[in-house]
Design an enzyme around this catalytic site. Structure first.
Site, short mmCIF file in Angstrom:
data_model
loop_
_atom_site.label_atom_id
_atom_site.label_comp_id
_atom_site.label_asym_id
_atom_site.label_seq_id
_atom_site.Cartn_x
_atom_site.Cartn_y
_atom_site.Cartn_z
N HIS A 203 0.83 -1.21 0.00
CA HIS A 203 0.00 0.00 0.00
C HIS A 203 0.86 1.26 0.00
CE1 HIS A 203 -3.69 2.28 1.37
NE2 HIS A 203 -2.73 3.11 1.76
N GLU A 204 1.77 1.35 0.98
CA GLU A 204 2.59 2.55 1.09
C GLU A 204 3.56 2.68 -0.07
OE1 GLU A 204 1.74 4.76 3.05
OE2 GLU A 204 0.44 3.61 4.39
N HIS A 207 1.91 4.61 -2.75
CA HIS A 207 2.04 6.05 -2.53
C HIS A 207 3.45 6.52 -2.89
CE1 HIS A 207 -1.84 6.69 -0.78
NE2 HIS A 207 -1.61 5.96 0.30
N HIS A 210 3.92 6.71 -6.58
CA HIS A 210 3.15 7.85 -7.09
C HIS A 210 3.96 9.13 -6.88
CE1 HIS A 210 -1.22 9.61 -7.35
NE2 HIS A 210 -0.42 10.09 -8.29
#
Length: 426
Positions: A203-204, A207, A210
């Site tokens: 998940h992280e 980020h 991104h």
């Protein structure tokens, strides 16, 4: 309060802990005591929330918007149809939520399901633990469909000081990713080896990538990206991870754990956050119509929605009157139409992940959808988020993305049913 483990002080942290107790009697005591106390203060808490909503109403009138929703979404140029389409799609698909609730009841072996049972574990914890090296390898394998460059950048980040891995005295809890323009992303983790923390790494890392891709492609003025797409990058990586793990699962226990974890995530993000979004919309509509927003009316509205969502009147999940005060526990209602983005992000990520996986498995394989998605990650805030997501293949003003999420949810339950039927679970 006295539970099977002894005397406990029921504060907010204890409520979170004991609402997930394995003892149903403990869960009932926790819910009843916690919400009884909240109900003593709904008048005061209603006054507080009403003040916030009235401030929104004042602002939208001064700025001549038709609704508080229209004003809230104006800055990011997101059509209000995205919000109303989400609410409409949820109501058209409540049977999927009700199916989930039946699966939960079956796995818990209960004669009847109550709202108190929604946080209790239904599966034995995944016994396997992971090292950071294993977590990194699993994450890199999962994101293979995003291309070798994506994998290589993330792999170098894993070895290049992006991550503070382990818990220690004085370190904050949880996990997050942040960036420093011109340097690289940073991740805070508190890794102890659980599968959930492998998922958190994926998940992280969504980020972080991104941030990396936006910073690389954009000048400082447009390097940051809006919330509307931020959680797409993170939840897409989670989706890729769980499907990769399922493809390599060796036992039914492992499959059942992974399927159950994925299913719970879809339920809480799509339907629970969607319920919050509808409650926020309805209370603003009440305010615009001049109806009083006191604690009594807010609890009545919330209770009506919860019972409709969870099938109270259909005998699917019983919701007691006292639980109507749950609105007072949710801080997002002070954020002015923020919470809906949790639901739209996971809907978009399911749709995108389905397309990217399908292209990677095609003969011959294609990269068109992957490339469109990576362009979105590189765009920062150079264009409006709704437009970027639409160019990547997701139009949230239509039912198509939500339908993809419902297919994923139902396919997950189909797979769980096969295992449960094989075991003879009633």
């Amino acid at each position: 309060m006295t539970l099977s483990s002894g005397e406990v002080t029921l504060d907010a942290a204890a409520y979170t802990k004991y609402r997930a107790a394995t003892s149903r009697e403990d869960r009932l005591k926790t819910f009843e005591a916690f919400w009884a106390r909240y109900n003593e203060y709904t008048r005061t808490l209603g006054t507080s929330l009403n003040a916030q909503v009235q401030a929104h109403e004042f602002s939208r009138k001064v700025h001549k918007f038709d609704s508080s929703l229209a004003e809230a979404m104006f800055g990011d140029n997101v059509p209000t149809a995205v919000y109303t389409q989400l609410v409409s799609d949820i109501h058209a698909n409540l049977q999927t939520l009700h199916r989930y609730l039946r699966v939960r009841q079956r796995m818990m072996g209960l004669d009847a399901l109550g709202y108190e049972d929604l946080y209790a574990p239904v599966l034995k914890r995944y016994e396997r633990t992971f090292t950071p090296e294993e977590a990194k390898a699993l994450t890199l394998t999962a994101v293979a469909a995003l291309g070798k460059e994506y994998q290589d950048i993330l792999g170098k980040g894993f070895e290049g000081g992006w991550i503070d891995w382990f818990p220690r005295t004085g370190k904050r809890s949880g996990a997050y990713s942040t960036g420093a323009y011109g340097l690289h992303p940073f991740q805070l983790q508190n890794f102890t080896g659980l599968y959930e923390e492998v998922s958190t790494l994926a998940h992280e890392s969504g980020h972080s990538m991104h941030t990396f891709l936006s910073d690389r492609a954009q000048p400082y003025a447009t390097h940051d990206y809006p919330i509307f797409v931020a959680e797409v990058a993170s939840t897409l990586n989670e989706n890729l991870l769980v499907h990769a793990m399922l493809a390599n699962a060796k036992t039914d226990d492992e499959r059942l754990f992974l399927l159950g974890s994925h299913l719970d995530g879809l339920r809480t993000t799509l339907f629970r956050q969607g319920l919050f979004a509808e409650f926020e919309l309805r209370m603003h509509e009440m305010a615009a119509a001049g109806e009083p927003l006191n604690g009594e009316n807010l609890s009545a509205l919330y209770l009506k929605l919860v019972r409709e969502y969870y099938g109270h009147d259909k005998g699917i999940c019983a919701v007691k009157d006292a639980y109507g005060a749950e609105w007072a526990y949710i801080p997002h209602f002070y954020y002015d139409f923020y919470v809906y983005q949790y639901a739209t992000s996971v809907i978009a990520s399911v749709k995108l992940a389905d397309g990217i996986r399908a292209e990677a498995l095609a003969n011959p394989p294609s990269t068109a959808r992957r490339d469109a998605y990576l362009r979105m990650l590189s765009a920062g805030s150079s264009r409006y988020a709704f437009d970027m997501l639409k160019e990547a293949g997701v139009d949230l003003t239509t039912s198509e993305p939500f339908a993809a999420a419902m297919r994923d949810m139902n396919q997950t339950m189909d797979a769980m049913d096969l295992i449960l039927n094989k075991r003879g679970t009633k």
